[in-house]
Design an enzyme around this catalytic site. Structure first.
Site, PDB file in Angstrom:
ATOM      1  N   GLY A  83      17.685 -34.146  -2.691  1.00  0.00           N
ATOM      2  CA  GLY A  83      17.847 -33.728  -1.460  1.00  0.00           C
ATOM      3  C   GLY A  83      19.290 -32.279  -2.192  1.00  0.00           C
ATOM      4  O   GLY A  83      19.775 -32.232  -2.940  1.00  0.00           O
ATOM      5  N   GLY A 143      26.137 -17.593  -2.482  1.00  0.00           N
ATOM      6  CA  GLY A 143      26.305 -18.807  -2.314  1.00  0.00           C
ATOM      7  C   GLY A 143      24.624 -18.738  -1.937  1.00  0.00           C
ATOM      8  O   GLY A 143      23.769 -19.740  -1.260  1.00  0.00           O
ATOM      9  N   GLU A 152       8.835 -11.056  -1.684  1.00  0.00           N
ATOM     10  CA  GLU A 152      10.289 -10.192  -3.111  1.00  0.00           C
ATOM     11  C   GLU A 152      11.669 -10.540  -3.107  1.00  0.00           C
ATOM     12  O   GLU A 152      12.739 -10.125  -3.018  1.00  0.00           O
ATOM     13  CB  GLU A 152      10.276  -8.898  -1.481  1.00  0.00           C
ATOM     14  CG  GLU A 152       8.896  -7.893  -1.134  1.00  0.00           C
ATOM     15  CD  GLU A 152       8.249  -8.567  -1.080  1.00  0.00           C
ATOM     16  OE1 GLU A 152       6.938  -7.599  -0.546  1.00  0.00           O
ATOM     17  OE2 GLU A 152       7.589 -10.031  -0.260  1.00  0.00           O
ATOM     18  N   HIS A 171       1.578   0.081  10.442  1.00  0.00           N
ATOM     19  CA  HIS A 171       1.639  -1.585   9.749  1.00  0.00           C
ATOM     20  C   HIS A 171       2.707  -1.013   9.118  1.00  0.00           C
ATOM     21  O   HIS A 171       3.553   0.016   8.366  1.00  0.00           O
ATOM     22  CB  HIS A 171       0.192  -2.104   9.092  1.00  0.00           C
ATOM     23  CG  HIS A 171       0.149  -1.527   7.641  1.00  0.00           C
ATOM     24  ND1 HIS A 171       0.108  -0.063   8.023  1.00  0.00           N
ATOM     25  CD2 HIS A 171       0.568  -1.509   6.361  1.00  0.00           C
ATOM     26  CE1 HIS A 171      -0.548   0.449   6.494  1.00  0.00           C
ATOM     27  NE2 HIS A 171       0.291  -0.132   5.793  1.00  0.00           N
ATOM     28  N   HIS A 172       3.816  -2.749   9.055  1.00  0.00           N
ATOM     29  CA  HIS A 172       4.513  -2.939   8.766  1.00  0.00           C
ATOM     30  C   HIS A 172       5.742  -2.309   9.327  1.00  0.00           C
ATOM     31  O   HIS A 172       7.344  -2.085   8.919  1.00  0.00           O
ATOM     32  CB  HIS A 172       5.344  -1.962   7.147  1.00  0.00           C
ATOM     33  CG  HIS A 172       3.648  -2.970   6.314  1.00  0.00           C
ATOM     34  ND1 HIS A 172       3.838  -3.969   6.694  1.00  0.00           N
ATOM     35  CD2 HIS A 172       3.518  -2.693   5.103  1.00  0.00           C
ATOM     36  CE1 HIS A 172       2.589  -4.464   5.656  1.00  0.00           C
ATOM     37  NE2 HIS A 172       2.429  -3.749   4.488  1.00  0.00           N
ATOM     38  N   GLU A 177      25.522 -30.472   0.669  1.00  0.00           N
ATOM     39  CA  GLU A 177      25.661 -30.479   1.948  1.00  0.00           C
ATOM     40  C   GLU A 177      26.209 -32.121   2.544  1.00  0.00           C
ATOM     41  O   GLU A 177      26.838 -32.063   3.295  1.00  0.00           O
ATOM     42  CB  GLU A 177      24.274 -29.748   2.719  1.00  0.00           C
ATOM     43  CG  GLU A 177      23.671 -28.671   2.412  1.00  0.00           C
ATOM     44  CD  GLU A 177      24.768 -27.249   2.330  1.00  0.00           C
ATOM     45  OE1 GLU A 177      25.612 -27.927   3.287  1.00  0.00           O
ATOM     46  OE2 GLU A 177      24.090 -26.929   2.092  1.00  0.00           O
ATOM     47  N   ASP A 209       0.770  -1.166   0.220  1.00  0.00           N
ATOM     48  CA  ASP A 209      -0.030  -0.356  -0.026  1.00  0.00           C
ATOM     49  C   ASP A 209       0.963   1.693  -0.061  1.00  0.00           C
ATOM     50  O   ASP A 209       0.590   2.143  -0.502  1.00  0.00           O
ATOM     51  CB  ASP A 209      -0.856  -0.248   1.020  1.00  0.00           C
ATOM     52  CG  ASP A 209      -0.963   0.394   2.503  1.00  0.00           C
ATOM     53  OD1 ASP A 209       0.510  -0.959   2.367  1.00  0.00           O
ATOM     54  OD2 ASP A 209      -0.953  -0.084   3.481  1.00  0.00           O
ATOM     55  N   ASN A 257      18.128 -35.221  -7.355  1.00  0.00           N
ATOM     56  CA  ASN A 257      19.353 -35.834  -6.689  1.00  0.00           C
ATOM     57  C   ASN A 257      18.888 -35.941  -5.539  1.00  0.00           C
ATOM     58  O   ASN A 257      19.460 -35.996  -3.901  1.00  0.00           O
ATOM     59  CB  ASN A 257      21.072 -35.313  -6.756  1.00  0.00           C
ATOM     60  CG  ASN A 257      21.537 -34.154  -6.574  1.00  0.00           C
ATOM     61  OD1 ASN A 257      20.390 -33.176  -6.053  1.00  0.00           O
ATOM     62  ND2 ASN A 257      22.214 -33.506  -6.921  1.00  0.00           N
ATOM     63  N   ASP A 285      17.426 -29.929  -7.114  1.00  0.00           N
ATOM     64  CA  ASP A 285      15.707 -29.609  -6.267  1.00  0.00           C
ATOM     65  C   ASP A 285      15.862 -29.106  -5.394  1.00  0.00           C
ATOM     66  O   ASP A 285      14.810 -28.390  -5.483  1.00  0.00           O
ATOM     67  CB  ASP A 285      15.781 -31.929  -6.337  1.00  0.00           C
ATOM     68  CG  ASP A 285      16.680 -32.562  -5.529  1.00  0.00           C
ATOM     69  OD1 ASP A 285      18.086 -32.081  -5.201  1.00  0.00           O
ATOM     70  OD2 ASP A 285      16.346 -32.930  -4.953  1.00  0.00           O
TER      71      ASP A 285
END
Length: 554
Positions: A465, A409, A53, A116-117, A469, A30, A463, A436
């Site tokens: 997941g 990254g 955003e 607000h915000h 990691e 707004d 693959n 994925d």
């Protein structure tokens, strides 16, 4: 209908259009709706509404990588803080994104109303303070300062190649203004002719005694507008040259002198020895980032290095300030033509990506097929992870562009970034390579692509997941698992009709046929590529080993 009264909002939009911005990414709120009326009515700038955003910030980042600059619109507080991660990535990787934040009207701010915000304390400076850390210039627009502050901030973004931050109160956007944008006064980089002469003398001394000389380039060449000069220089010599992963594509990879992507210790031995074994290595726009050097494993002695930075040059440990990159490159080009007859040219042999003998798809087979699929002028985006590290071995066709975000990254970056890239380059083929796990963070922007009739080719590497990691730590831990999605049904869920090709492949021949289909059709193509969970490229294995060791306690 557009008002005949010229307002602050019009001035800002005309200035954006003047510097080459044709699209404004963002999310309505707004506090920015009245400004958006001016965007819709503007003859040169199109509104590009995004799903959220953060994605809008990623899209603006992607847009800025192939356009003069980008613009992003959010609302105060909730909107701008959702975008700040994407803006931080643009800041880290030198991309001029002009972030416009719709603010409450001035009277509300002056009364310190609990609106607000906000954080509910009547202080509206909190968020601009946060933005200072990831922007090179900031301004809170008023009627009296609007023209000068808009010009100052926009000029800073273009000169420093960094994001900037503009607070636009809703009432200020609607205020009449007498000024209209004139030619923008660009900030000139400081230049010293004496410093340049001293640099040339030092570089000549270093290069004259060398027998083996090589060039290593990186992403700052692109950010500071020196790509064409670098290519012109290299095309006139027989110098062997390479790039780091973030700079992939800034040089002509179709020439025989291109030796590949340098990744420090994990590099192909031929590439590593050519760069690290040279008597002099000329580094241009280079940043040695941990993820693309396997934990800073480069072996390039400072005393054997001529380093060209955006605003200074170095020969060994000597620093020559106030020399813009473009001027330093031109000086080295002249020196190279003068001295190259004294240098020994190494034999350059290019080993093509080998096919795999596996019956099921694996990383090696996948990249072999992608290599043969690429065409000149393609724009290839690869998300952080198996996608970008596998893509490091590709040899790009002439005039292709490669985009990855190896310093910041932020996984999930590449899909909205591809949206921004395709928006700015509707006639070029955009190829997105994303895992994925990364796709689950930002897949909503697929709906925006479909809404706008864009037609990228999306290859989703499934693959199962967070494989990167897993390779670093916790291969079988549940925190590296993700939920199972029916990926090929997502285009339809996001509003696609028959104009979309959506396929799932798990065999080499299926991939081959799917890429043939993509090559023969001008439609949005979504291909889910099923790959083994722990199958990663040799480069990524070395990188994850270094990260695991560096993250461990000592």
């Amino acid at each position: 209908m557009k008002s005949s009264v010229y307002k602050v909002a019009d001035y800002l939009l005309d200035r954006l259009a003047q510097i080459g911005i044709k699209h404004l990414f963002g999310v309505p709120g707004d506090y920015n709706l009245q400004f958006l009326d001016h965007v819709i009515a503007h003859p040169q700038i199109d509104w590009v509404g995004c799903a959220n955003e953060l994605n809008a910030a990623y899209a603006a980042d992607g847009y800025a990588r192939t356009q003069p600059a980008a613009a992003l619109l959010t609302t105060m507080g909730v909107g701008e803080l959702s975008a700040i991660n994407g803006i931080a990535g643009s800041f880290a990787e030198f991309l001029p994104v002009i972030h416009i934040v719709g603010m409450p009207a001035q009277h509300s701010q002056q009364k310190k109303e609990l609106i607000h915000h906000s954080l509910g304390d009547g202080d509206f400076s909190h968020f601009s303070t946060m933005a200072e850390m990831v922007s090179c210039a900031q301004a809170n627009l008023t009627l009296t300062n609007a023209a000068s502050e808009i010009d100052r901030v926009v000029a800073a973004a273009l000169a420093q190649r960094k994001p900037v931050y503009l607070q636009l109160p809703s009432d200020v956007a609607e205020m009449p203004i007498d000024a209209k944008p004139n030619s923008l006064a660009f900030q000139q980089a400081p230049y010293s002719s004496q410093s340049l002469r001293d640099f040339i003398d030092a570089a000549r001394e270093s290069l004259a005694s060398a027998r083996h000389v090589a060039v290593l380039a990186d992403f700052l060449v692109d950010r500071f507008g020196a790509t064409q000069q670098l290519r012109n220089w290299l095309s006139q010599t027989h110098l062997p040259y390479a790039t780091l992963l973030m700079g992939k594509g800034i040089v002509d990879e179709s020439r025989a002198e291109f030796i590949g992507t340098y990744s420090a210790a994990p590099s192909d031995e031929r590439i590593r020895l050519t760069i690290e074994g040279a008597d002099v290595v000329i580094t241009v726009g280079v940043w040695f980032v941990d993820t693309i050097t396997a934990g800073f494993s480069q072996q390039i002695c400072t005393e054997r290095r001529i380093d060209i930075c955006p605003f200074e040059a170095k020969v060994g440990s000597r620093v020559f300030s106030q020399i813009p990159m473009t001027i330093a490159i031109d000086a080295l080009a002249k020196l190279s033509l003068e001295l190259q007859h004294e240098w020994i040219q190494p034999d350059v042999y290019h080993c093509p990506l080998p096919p795999s003998l596996a019956q099921h798809l694996d990383q090696q087979t996948f990249w072999y097929h992608i290599q043969t699929f690429l065409r000149p002028f393609d724009i290839v985006l690869a998300d952080q992870g198996t996608a970008c590290f596998g893509a490091a071995a590709l040899r790009l066709p002439k005039d292709a562009i490669f985009i990855t975000q190896s310093l910041w990254g932020s996984i999930g970056f590449s899909l909205p970034a591809a949206y921004g890239v395709q928006t700015g380059n509707p006639q070029r083929r955009v190829i997105l390579l994303i895992g994925d796990g990364a796709a689950q963070l930002s897949i909503q922007e697929l709906g925006s692509m479909l809404r706008d009739g864009l037609k990228p080719i999306i290859l989703l590497l499934n693959n199962n997941g967070y494989t990167v990691e897993r390779a670093i730590h916790g291969e079988n831990q549940p925190y590296n698992d993700i939920s199972t999605w029916n990926w090929t049904q997502l285009p339809q869920a996001f509003g696609a009709g028959s104009e979309v090709i959506s396929l799932k492949v798990s065999e080499p021949e299926q991939l081959h046929k799917a890429l043939q289909l993509a090559d023969q059709n001008s439609q949005l193509v979504f291909i889910e590529v099923v790959l083994p969970q722990m199958d990663i490229s040799p480069l990524l294995r070395k990188v994850t080993e270094s990260l695991r060791n560096r993250n461990a306690s000592t």
